[in-house]
Scaffold this motif. Sequence first.
Motif, PDB file in Angstrom:
ATOM      1  N   LEU A  84      -7.096   7.413  10.991  1.00 13.41           N
ATOM      2  CA  LEU A  84      -5.694   7.310  10.573  1.00 13.41           C
ATOM      3  C   LEU A  84      -5.590   6.731   9.172  1.00 13.41           C
ATOM      4  O   LEU A  84      -4.908   7.279   8.310  1.00 13.41           O
ATOM      5  N   TYR A  85      -6.283   5.614   8.938  1.00 16.46           N
ATOM      6  CA  TYR A  85      -6.212   4.984   7.618  1.00 16.46           C
ATOM      7  C   TYR A  85      -6.815   5.874   6.536  1.00 16.46           C
ATOM      8  O   TYR A  85      -6.321   5.908   5.404  1.00 16.46           O
ATOM      9  N   GLY A  86      -7.857   6.600   6.869  1.00 16.00           N
ATOM     10  CA  GLY A  86      -8.446   7.526   5.900  1.00 16.00           C
ATOM     11  C   GLY A  86      -7.465   8.615   5.497  1.00 16.00           C
ATOM     12  O   GLY A  86      -7.322   8.933   4.310  1.00 16.00           O
ATOM     13  N   MET A  87      -6.787   9.186   6.487  1.00 17.39           N
ATOM     14  CA  MET A  87      -5.797  10.224   6.196  1.00 17.39           C
ATOM     15  C   MET A  87      -4.645   9.642   5.389  1.00 17.39           C
ATOM     16  O   MET A  87      -4.203  10.217   4.391  1.00 17.39           O
ATOM     17  N   MET A  88      -4.155   8.461   5.791  1.00 16.86           N
ATOM     18  CA  MET A  88      -3.033   7.837   5.084  1.00 16.86           C
ATOM     19  C   MET A  88      -3.420   7.500   3.640  1.00 16.86           C
ATOM     20  O   MET A  88      -2.621   7.689   2.726  1.00 16.86           O
ATOM     21  N   TYR A  89      -4.632   7.013   3.458  1.00 15.10           N
ATOM     22  CA  TYR A  89      -5.095   6.690   2.107  1.00 15.10           C
ATOM     23  C   TYR A  89      -5.118   7.949   1.245  1.00 15.10           C
ATOM     24  O   TYR A  89      -4.681   7.926   0.088  1.00 15.10           O
ATOM     25  N   GLY A  90      -5.605   9.038   1.803  1.00 13.93           N
ATOM     26  CA  GLY A  90      -5.642  10.298   1.058  1.00 13.93           C
ATOM     27  C   GLY A  90      -4.259  10.766   0.633  1.00 13.93           C
ATOM     28  O   GLY A  90      -4.092  11.333  -0.445  1.00 13.93           O
ATOM     29  N   LEU A  91      -3.264  10.521   1.460  1.00 12.76           N
ATOM     30  CA  LEU A  91      -1.895  10.945   1.134  1.00 12.76           C
ATOM     31  C   LEU A  91      -1.212  10.003   0.154  1.00 12.76           C
ATOM     32  O   LEU A  91      -0.338  10.426  -0.589  1.00 12.76           O
ATOM     33  N   THR A  92      -1.587   8.737   0.167  1.00 15.08           N
ATOM     34  CA  THR A  92      -0.868   7.761  -0.657  1.00 15.08           C
ATOM     35  C   THR A  92      -1.625   7.344  -1.908  1.00 15.08           C
ATOM     36  O   THR A  92      -1.062   6.643  -2.751  1.00 15.08           O
ATOM     37  N   ASP A  93      -2.868   7.758  -2.061  1.00 15.35           N
ATOM     38  CA  ASP A  93      -3.700   7.285  -3.171  1.00 15.35           C
ATOM     39  C   ASP A  93      -3.069   7.568  -4.535  1.00 15.35           C
ATOM     40  O   ASP A  93      -3.084   6.719  -5.409  1.00 15.35           O
ATOM     41  N   TYR A  94      -2.518   8.748  -4.721  1.00  8.56           N
ATOM     42  CA  TYR A  94      -1.938   9.104  -6.011  1.00  8.56           C
ATOM     43  C   TYR A  94      -0.409   9.111  -5.985  1.00  8.56           C
ATOM     44  O   TYR A  94       0.220   9.582  -6.934  1.00  8.56           O
ATOM     45  N   ALA A  95       0.173   8.603  -4.921  1.00  6.03           N
ATOM     46  CA  ALA A  95       1.636   8.569  -4.828  1.00  6.03           C
ATOM     47  C   ALA A  95       2.197   7.589  -5.851  1.00  6.03           C
ATOM     48  O   ALA A  95       1.595   6.558  -6.141  1.00  6.03           O
ATOM     49  N   THR A  96       3.345   7.921  -6.381  1.00  6.07           N
ATOM     50  CA  THR A  96       3.956   7.080  -7.411  1.00  6.07           C
ATOM     51  C   THR A  96       5.282   6.487  -6.961  1.00  6.07           C
ATOM     52  O   THR A  96       5.905   5.750  -7.729  1.00  6.07           O
ATOM     53  N   ASN A  97       5.703   6.802  -5.747  1.00  7.04           N
ATOM     54  CA  ASN A  97       6.991   6.287  -5.300  1.00  7.04           C
ATOM     55  C   ASN A  97       6.902   4.787  -4.999  1.00  7.04           C
ATOM     56  O   ASN A  97       5.825   4.224  -4.834  1.00  7.04           O
ATOM     57  N   GLU A  98       8.059   4.169  -4.916  1.00  2.00           N
ATOM     58  CA  GLU A  98       8.147   2.722  -4.727  1.00  2.00           C
ATOM     59  C   GLU A  98       7.449   2.294  -3.438  1.00  2.00           C
ATOM     60  O   GLU A  98       7.649   2.877  -2.382  1.00  2.00           O
ATOM     61  N   GLY A  99       6.620   1.287  -3.546  1.00  2.78           N
ATOM     62  CA  GLY A  99       5.937   0.730  -2.390  1.00  2.78           C
ATOM     63  C   GLY A  99       4.626   1.408  -2.053  1.00  2.78           C
ATOM     64  O   GLY A  99       3.874   0.915  -1.201  1.00  2.78           O
ATOM     65  N   SER A 100       4.323   2.537  -2.699  1.00  6.91           N
ATOM     66  CA  SER A 100       3.093   3.262  -2.343  1.00  6.91           C
ATOM     67  C   SER A 100       1.840   2.487  -2.739  1.00  6.91           C
ATOM     68  O   SER A 100       0.844   2.518  -2.022  1.00  6.91           O
ATOM     69  N   LYS A 101       1.883   1.781  -3.858  1.00 11.14           N
ATOM     70  CA  LYS A 101       0.709   1.007  -4.282  1.00 11.14           C
ATOM     71  C   LYS A 101       0.416  -0.110  -3.283  1.00 11.14           C
ATOM     72  O   LYS A 101      -0.725  -0.323  -2.892  1.00 11.14           O
ATOM     73  N   GLU A 102       1.465  -0.801  -2.838  1.00 10.20           N
ATOM     74  CA  GLU A 102       1.292  -1.878  -1.862  1.00 10.20           C
ATOM     75  C   GLU A 102       0.803  -1.330  -0.523  1.00 10.20           C
ATOM     76  O   GLU A 102      -0.061  -1.915   0.125  1.00 10.20           O
ATOM     77  N   LEU A 103       1.375  -0.203  -0.104  1.00  9.10           N
ATOM     78  CA  LEU A 103       0.951   0.428   1.141  1.00  9.10           C
ATOM     79  C   LEU A 103      -0.521   0.816   1.048  1.00  9.10           C
ATOM     80  O   LEU A 103      -1.294   0.581   1.990  1.00  9.10           O
ATOM     81  N   ASN A 104      -0.919   1.358  -0.083  1.00  3.36           N
ATOM     82  CA  ASN A 104      -2.294   1.776  -0.259  1.00  3.36           C
ATOM     83  C   ASN A 104      -3.245   0.579  -0.205  1.00  3.36           C
ATOM     84  O   ASN A 104      -4.328   0.660   0.385  1.00  3.36           O
ATOM     85  N   GLN A 105      -2.842  -0.535  -0.788  1.00  6.04           N
ATOM     86  CA  GLN A 105      -3.673  -1.746  -0.737  1.00  6.04           C
ATOM     87  C   GLN A 105      -3.801  -2.256   0.700  1.00  6.04           C
ATOM     88  O   GLN A 105      -4.878  -2.682   1.120  1.00  6.04           O
ATOM     89  N   LYS A 106      -2.702  -2.197   1.444  1.00  2.00           N
ATOM     90  CA  LYS A 106      -2.745  -2.630   2.847  1.00  2.00           C
ATOM     91  C   LYS A 106      -3.642  -1.699   3.669  1.00  2.00           C
ATOM     92  O   LYS A 106      -4.412  -2.161   4.521  1.00  2.00           O
TER      93      LYS A 106
END
Length: 187
Positions: A84-106
């Motif tokens: 799950l985390y691998g898939m989520m990381y792949g989707l959010t790694d290059y996202a630029t929307n608000e909160g995506s960087k924090e979500l990716n770090q978590k």
Amino acid sequence: LWGFNNKNIEKYQDNTFDNINSICNLFWGLFFLMKRILLSIFLISSLAINAEKNEMIPLAKWMDDAGDLDDSETLYLAYRCMGLYGMMYGLTDYATNEGSKELNQKIQANQLVVLTIGEVVYNNLTPESKRDYSDNIKTSVQPIADNYQLEANANWINTGMYFNDYIIEDGQVCQLFVDAMLAASQK
């Protein structure tokens, strides 16, 4: 004067119209052929997409059915969370929307926790001479991540959002798992 006379002009006009007619026929023939090919590709890909779907049961239901987890079930839960985390990381790694960087770090921090827990449990279950945790992760976690990706892609097609209730609820279970493991390690 130039070798053209009325007969040559008529012959040229007849040939030109025949050529234009042949070109039009060729164009429409190719158009309908391409239309059939594209329709066939669409139908085949639709069947392939519908043939591949996530068959995993939600983690909350799986945990209810499992009761108290033994080592092999704990390893499975860790692998599900890794997928799950691998898939989520792949989707959010290059996202630029608000909160995506924090979500990716978590996601990265939680992934590290489940990787560590998984390795401890894997080592408990596997004789030292047969241990290859990295290889086991590759063969066990990738199909799980693929199932989560199928779920996310299907939801994107239907709603324009990758994370549906299934993914969010599994994420909540994984977060509880991570929190419990962190709390247990601090005792």
